[in-house]
Design a protein around this motif. Structure first.
Motif, PDB file in Angstrom:
ATOM      1  N   ALA A   7      -0.350  62.603   0.525  1.00  0.00           N
ATOM      2  CA  ALA A   7      -1.263  62.715   1.673  1.00  0.00           C
ATOM      3  C   ALA A   7      -1.079  61.538   2.624  1.00  0.00           C
ATOM      4  O   ALA A   7      -0.816  60.415   2.212  1.00  0.00           O
ATOM      5  CB  ALA A   7      -2.705  62.772   1.179  1.00  0.00           C
ATOM      6  N   GLN A   8      -1.240  61.855   3.898  1.00  0.00           N
ATOM      7  CA  GLN A   8      -1.196  60.830   4.951  1.00  0.00           C
ATOM      8  C   GLN A   8      -2.644  60.476   5.289  1.00  0.00           C
ATOM      9  O   GLN A   8      -3.407  61.330   5.723  1.00  0.00           O
ATOM     10  CB  GLN A   8      -0.478  61.406   6.171  1.00  0.00           C
ATOM     11  N   GLN A   9      -3.014  59.217   5.128  1.00  0.00           N
ATOM     12  CA  GLN A   9      -4.429  58.852   5.229  1.00  0.00           C
ATOM     13  C   GLN A   9      -4.824  58.331   6.613  1.00  0.00           C
ATOM     14  O   GLN A   9      -6.005  58.313   6.946  1.00  0.00           O
ATOM     15  CB  GLN A   9      -4.776  57.795   4.172  1.00  0.00           C
ATOM     16  N   VAL A  10      -3.846  57.868   7.362  1.00  0.00           N
ATOM     17  CA  VAL A  10      -4.117  57.353   8.714  1.00  0.00           C
ATOM     18  C   VAL A  10      -3.020  57.903   9.617  1.00  0.00           C
ATOM     19  O   VAL A  10      -1.857  57.987   9.207  1.00  0.00           O
ATOM     20  CB  VAL A  10      -4.093  55.801   8.714  1.00  0.00           C
ATOM     21  N   TYR A  11      -3.380  58.300  10.825  1.00  0.00           N
ATOM     22  CA  TYR A  11      -2.375  58.813  11.755  1.00  0.00           C
ATOM     23  C   TYR A  11      -1.534  57.691  12.349  1.00  0.00           C
ATOM     24  O   TYR A  11      -2.011  56.563  12.528  1.00  0.00           O
ATOM     25  CB  TYR A  11      -3.039  59.565  12.907  1.00  0.00           C
ATOM     26  N   ASN A  26      -9.702  60.927  13.977  1.00  0.00           N
ATOM     27  CA  ASN A  26      -9.440  60.118  12.798  1.00  0.00           C
ATOM     28  C   ASN A  26      -8.657  58.872  13.199  1.00  0.00           C
ATOM     29  O   ASN A  26      -8.152  58.790  14.320  1.00  0.00           O
ATOM     30  CB  ASN A  26      -8.673  60.967  11.783  1.00  0.00           C
ATOM     31  N   LYS A  74     -12.408  69.113   0.528  1.00  0.00           N
ATOM     32  CA  LYS A  74     -12.262  69.333   1.971  1.00  0.00           C
ATOM     33  C   LYS A  74     -12.402  70.809   2.294  1.00  0.00           C
ATOM     34  O   LYS A  74     -11.975  71.663   1.524  1.00  0.00           O
ATOM     35  CB  LYS A  74     -10.886  68.845   2.445  1.00  0.00           C
ATOM     36  N   ARG A  75     -13.023  71.067   3.443  1.00  0.00           N
ATOM     37  CA  ARG A  75     -12.888  72.371   4.077  1.00  0.00           C
ATOM     38  C   ARG A  75     -11.812  72.201   5.140  1.00  0.00           C
ATOM     39  O   ARG A  75     -11.911  71.282   5.962  1.00  0.00           O
ATOM     40  CB  ARG A  75     -14.169  72.766   4.788  1.00  0.00           C
ATOM     41  N   ASP A 125       0.330  67.288   3.990  1.00  0.00           N
ATOM     42  CA  ASP A 125       0.192  65.820   4.077  1.00  0.00           C
ATOM     43  C   ASP A 125      -1.129  65.467   4.778  1.00  0.00           C
ATOM     44  O   ASP A 125      -1.866  64.604   4.332  1.00  0.00           O
ATOM     45  CB  ASP A 125       1.393  65.162   4.778  1.00  0.00           C
ATOM     46  N   THR A 126      -1.434  66.209   5.853  1.00  0.00           N
ATOM     47  CA  THR A 126      -2.674  65.944   6.581  1.00  0.00           C
ATOM     48  C   THR A 126      -3.789  66.931   6.212  1.00  0.00           C
ATOM     49  O   THR A 126      -4.932  66.726   6.602  1.00  0.00           O
ATOM     50  CB  THR A 126      -2.444  66.052   8.102  1.00  0.00           C
ATOM     51  N   PHE A 127      -3.457  67.983   5.507  1.00  0.00           N
ATOM     52  CA  PHE A 127      -4.425  69.042   5.175  1.00  0.00           C
ATOM     53  C   PHE A 127      -5.065  69.609   6.444  1.00  0.00           C
ATOM     54  O   PHE A 127      -6.269  69.739   6.542  1.00  0.00           O
ATOM     55  CB  PHE A 127      -5.481  68.518   4.194  1.00  0.00           C
ATOM     56  N   GLU A 128      -4.194  69.873   7.417  1.00  0.00           N
ATOM     57  CA  GLU A 128      -4.659  70.473   8.670  1.00  0.00           C
ATOM     58  C   GLU A 128      -3.768  71.646   9.032  1.00  0.00           C
ATOM     59  O   GLU A 128      -2.558  71.620   8.779  1.00  0.00           O
ATOM     60  CB  GLU A 128      -4.634  69.429   9.798  1.00  0.00           C
ATOM     61  N   PRO A 171     -10.587  73.781   8.411  1.00  0.00           N
ATOM     62  CA  PRO A 171     -10.805  74.832   9.402  1.00  0.00           C
ATOM     63  C   PRO A 171      -9.472  75.501   9.737  1.00  0.00           C
ATOM     64  O   PRO A 171      -8.477  74.817  10.004  1.00  0.00           O
ATOM     65  CB  PRO A 171     -11.356  74.083  10.620  1.00  0.00           C
TER      66      PRO A 171
END
Lengths: 658, 658
Positions: B537-541, B618, B112-113, B183-186, B115
């Motif tokens: 990681a959380q895969q779905v919101y 997402n 993943k990148r 968890d969300t990588f954001e 931002p």
């Protein structure tokens, strides 16, 4: 037979296919819930048929890479020891990242991101004055657009193969075509197409249709999907039947728009013939619908062929119109406007249900159109299309020499140069390898022929595919890339946004052999794979290419013209040639930075705190930025691109006096 | 002995080292022309000494990966078969690309990148209203900054190891600290630090210095390099001796700036102790020079230790000042202001010549400071630093328990949990493995001790390094990453801008074993490598996290308030819940888009031609954009993120009436 007779108007065909093919149940479950969401809904009845020709699919979980594959020819190692180079350049679309990417094949290593439609912090693309000029600005100097959506990358041809000069890529959001130089791997021109929306498919021509001396690319063809009022200035808003879509030709060298053709339906992907006489674009939404169920109600759409010589003659003869402010000549390529094949500019060869990809076989004989909502591939013989334009072929339908079932959701086709085609099956999440000659025989009536050679499960939802040198006369049948839209559990989880999954397949043998999964930042669409000897990269710039640059530190200076200040600086590790410069509060400052270093890889950067400036200069390069000095104080510009043991100390002061 | 006595003030030491070490001549030639450009110039006389302890370096061209290495323990395969997962997450700085990156280790695949400081076309980071709020805007709604330069990524701790909650990364251009949820990588928060420029090093604390119950990260420490007038409002422009640099503490949870410390010299990289009592920042430019030759004239700079408990007590006691508009308390940490160790806030432990990296050994005992312009590593015992603060250790110099020569241009150090340190040697283009206890013995006088265990050529110019779980109590000594600034001939050429070269080294055995070269988009600085079981990681919101979202297609609507129009749309493959909406020319339009799809990986996009809008949602997510409808006509918004066989047909019309 034609597959049209076999089209099943329920989704049961899908279930039949599942029953016939042994699969990992979890994998199929995923397909059902994801891909068919909506398709399986009560409001829809989409034509999807089962595939009659089955082989035992290879398992998605391949043997460990490096293991010898049965039937694999030659040295098909996917790994490279440290320092060992790749064999091919892969030029990949970056989708809505707006960029182009360069991968090494077979390792799948990302060698470069090429900023195209995306402003880029690292390089200063969209920040330097030079890049802003290419990207286009508003009257206030801001970039006109900061978004873009690239789909299709194709490269220039000479003598039927790549010449390593240019690559092009589209922007679907703002209908722009960009060109990338393949010596510097940098974008050098961008053109916005008039009168269209949803510009999607592109393909360069391969030679001139008239001048036999021009056996190289001079045009780029562009399909546009969305039909809009023409011109789109507020008229005809409520009359979709009056909306129109255009096919566009751009000059490969000047990047100016040469001409456009108004067509029926929506234009999807493009292809061009090796003899230069024909271009084609898949058509969908023959219905001119504005809602998707209307866009797929017809049994047939078409692959639309363009007679390039005739179109250009029509333009010369003044047989065109223009729309709105655009000066680009638009000729009439609708079916209604071209009743006589002998003078027609276009030929609409019927293809079932919303075809997507159209690909030119490397032997120059066929275009293959994939059905998308039909489980078929359609093989169109170009000699017959030329015959149609000459009045020798009675019906456009007669140009079809095969239409065979290959699987569910066929999208794109690649070639191995040995007579085989490889088509992505989106709904089946498979690659199918099929033999074109065998398909033609089968279609002619010899149903004993097995045209499907092999199937390979891929993970998941393959969109695009391409093979090494696939759409050139030098298709070599070594590596096949498959761009899978969903990666699901193939990689460590990284949150709700998943990478996509580019898979690499060894196609050197009879059976396809899956060798690697590569996660990629969304969303790679199409790509090409080019032998490395074709590229002649330039590793260091020639300072003479930058007349604005200074040649020596002694030329460093600050020039003032009213409140406009120009600063000329050189960089040579570990120093900027001006270690401070002064301006007055409110000045408009332009900094030209020349990299004096000539050593390959010795790039410098220039960042200016609180002024939102960052860009790089590669060896020999000069770039400039313009900004307002709107805050008093000391602002340290510094080198951002690691260059030297004293890199951290490579900085200077911009002193802004009140 | 101390190495200071051995410092050679010419570059001859470099030549001695070359003579002593058999090398590929081409490789050394490169070092001479590139790394030493300027250094070897007549105007400079930089202290670089030869290294007395040599081993035979491993060759840079390793045996083919996968081959069994002598001494390698366990399953140290670098390849992964398709579908096989990596063992570690690598969190990488993206340098002046402004982003953070996630790599799978050992494959080096980019997962993943993220931002962060970079507006991103794909995700809509910097385009959606939600992301603009995090990034910060000007009064006119435009982003405040569009550039950033990330260097150091570090993650939150609990009980002496990573807890998988947060990672932080700096922006050197605009002195900002960003936080990324693991968890969300954001990115979820960004803070601009006041009163500083050139914010470079960061490190989270590992526990509280006072409250024993807080054995997890609650602070992030930030070093800033560039000294500036305080406040930087136009005063003291010409008096660099009045300029100052600050060390900053940010609250890990609120991301508000807690306090700052004014220091002598420039602050480079940071470290924190496992007991929570100490933070440290390497200091260079003790000289307060504004030109680089002045910045390196002194023989010694320092590793500056901060007594966290005392600083926070001083803030509580009101013993601080503030600068300009900033309300952040700034305490005095200069040497002049802290004459008595028993009350001092800071302790300046001398370290030779412009030290760069400072790293905490996983046993909690030492900080290791690398000399950069000295060929030495300095081992500082934390117990002695605490002793100094208690008045029990006479001199700051006594905190140094080893200072040994390891090679030319030492920058950063990683650990294997078995007592060994691995330091990058920028000028030697080597990794050196050395034993910390042996170095201490050698420094105490036992010169028979061999502290250098192994050397490995890397290619080229290694900056940062880190090892799996290196700076935690769970350092496992499996994989070492080396970030090389130059890649030169390691990959297929892609024009003047080269990728950088991240190399992976197996450190499970006695000898280092180079296993892979990975090209990366410039410029990765530091990174961490974390076991995969730590990340949840959380895969779905969860749609409930987005109160602005709609729950059902029936809630889709267009609301008007004067000339402000709000549009609520849902996406469910292959449809938008509003297939057209109308606005009037000149309206300010806000579109909220909710993704109704709940299937993992089923992301949708929303692009709007000629309005420069693109973003994704997402599964379960809602995002919004605001724009002006300033052109009459039909504009087809479409899904940019491949979602379905009918993805191309997933679109709708914004109709703008005059």
């Amino acid at each position: 037979m034609t597959s049209n007779n076999n089209i099943d108007t329920t989704v049961n065909g899908k279930e039949q296919a599942e029953a016939a093919v042994p699969q990992d149940p979890g994998r199929r479950k995923f397909l059902n819930t994801a891909a068919l969401t909506g398709l399986a809904g009560a409001t829809l009845s989409v034509g999807l048929a089962s595939c009659k020709q089955e082989t035992t699919p290879a398992t998605g979980a391949a043997s460990a890479p490096g293991a010898a594959a049965a039937g694999a020819a030659g040295d098909m190692r996917v790994e490279r020891a440290p320092g060992e180079l790749d064999d091919y350049y892969g030029l990949w679309s970056g989708g809505h990242s707006g960029e182009m990417r360069v991968y090494g094949i077979p390792t799948g290593r990302e060698l470069k991101r090429i900023p195209v439609f995306n402003p880029d912090l690292l390089t200063g693309w969209g920040i330097t004055n030079e890049s802003k000029k290419i990207l286009g600005t508003k009257p206030n100097g801001d970039l006109k657009y900061r978004t873009g959506d690239t789909h299709h990358v194709h490269a220039s041809y000479k003598n039927g193969t790549y010449d390593g000069k240019y690559a092009w890529v589209n922007d679907k959001i703002h209908s722009r075509l960009a060109r990338v130089r393949l010596d510097t791997f940098e974008c050098d021109k961008i053109t916005e197409l008039p009168n269209v929306q949803g510009f999607h498919g592109i393909f360069p021509d391969k030679r001139d249709p008239v001048d036999p001396n021009i056996n190289y690319t001079t045009r780029v063809f562009c399909g546009a999907e969305f039909h809009i009022p023409l011109p789109n200035d507020g008229r005809d808003l409520d009359n979709p039947e009056k909306y129109g879509a255009l096919f566009t030709c751009v000059d490969a060298e000047t990047m100016e728009v040469r001409w456009q053709v108004r067509v029926d339906g929506n234009m999807d992907l493009c292809a061009s013939s090796f003899d230069g006489k024909l271009a084609a674009c898949n058509q969908y939404n023959t219905e001119n619908g504005v809602h998707f169920e209307d866009m797929m109600s017809a049994e047939n759409d078409a692959c639309v062929f363009f007679n390039i010589a005739r179109i250009e003659q029509a333009v010369k003869d003044g047989k065109f119109t223009t729309y709105g402010d655009s000066k680009v000549p638009v000729v009439d390529g609708t079916q209604a406007g071209n009743p006589d094949p002998k003078t027609a500019l276009t030929c609409y060869v019927p293809v079932p249900k919303n075809p997507h990809g159209v690909n030119a076989s490397p032997d120059g004989k066929y275009f293959i159109s994939a059905g998308k909502l039909s489980p078929t591939a359609t093989v169109i013989e170009l000699e017959k299309v030329l015959g149609f334009f000459n009045g020798d072929v009675a019906s456009t339908k007669d140009c079809v020499v095969a239409e065979v079932e290959i699987g569910l959701g066929p999208l794109h086709t690649a070639f191995d140069g040995r007579g085989n085609a490889y088509t992505t099956l989106f709904l089946d999440s498979q690659m199918v390898k099929w033999n074109v000659d065998a398909a033609i025989k089968y279609y002619k009536g010899d149903t004993s022929v097995k045209y499907v050679v092999d199937r390979l499960d891929v993970t998941y939802q393959p969109g695009h595919t391409n093979a090494s040198m696939s759409e050139t006369m030098e298709a070599d049948g070594k590596w096949l890339g498959v761009g899978n839209k969903f990666s699901k559990e193939r990689f460590l989880p990284v949150g709700p946004l998943h990478p996509e999954c580019e898979q690499l397949v060894d196609i050197s043998g009879e059976k396809m052999r899956l060798v690697a999964d590569h996660p990629v930042w969304p969303e790679p669409h199409d790509f090409i794979i080019m032998r490395r000897d074709i590229i002649k990269a330039q590793q260091v710039y020639n300072p003479d290419d930058f007349p604005a640059g200074i040649k020596d530190a002694s030329e460093s200076r600050v020039e003032r013209n009213g409140n406009k200040v120009t600063v000329h600086i050189g960089s040579q590790a570990p120093m900027f040639s001006l270690r401070e410069f002064e301006v007055k509060l409110g000045d408009e400052v332009t900094v030209f930075l020349t990299n004096f270093d000539k050593v390959e890889d010795l790039t410098h950067g220039f960042a200016l705190p609180r002024h939102d400036i960052n860009f790089i200069v590669n060896p020999g390069e000069t770039r400039s930025v313009t900004f307002k000095a709107d805050k008093p104080g000391v602002y340290w510009y510094y080198c951002t691109h690691f260059c030297h043991a004293l890199h951290l100390e490579m900085r200077g002061r911009m002193i802004v006096r009140k």
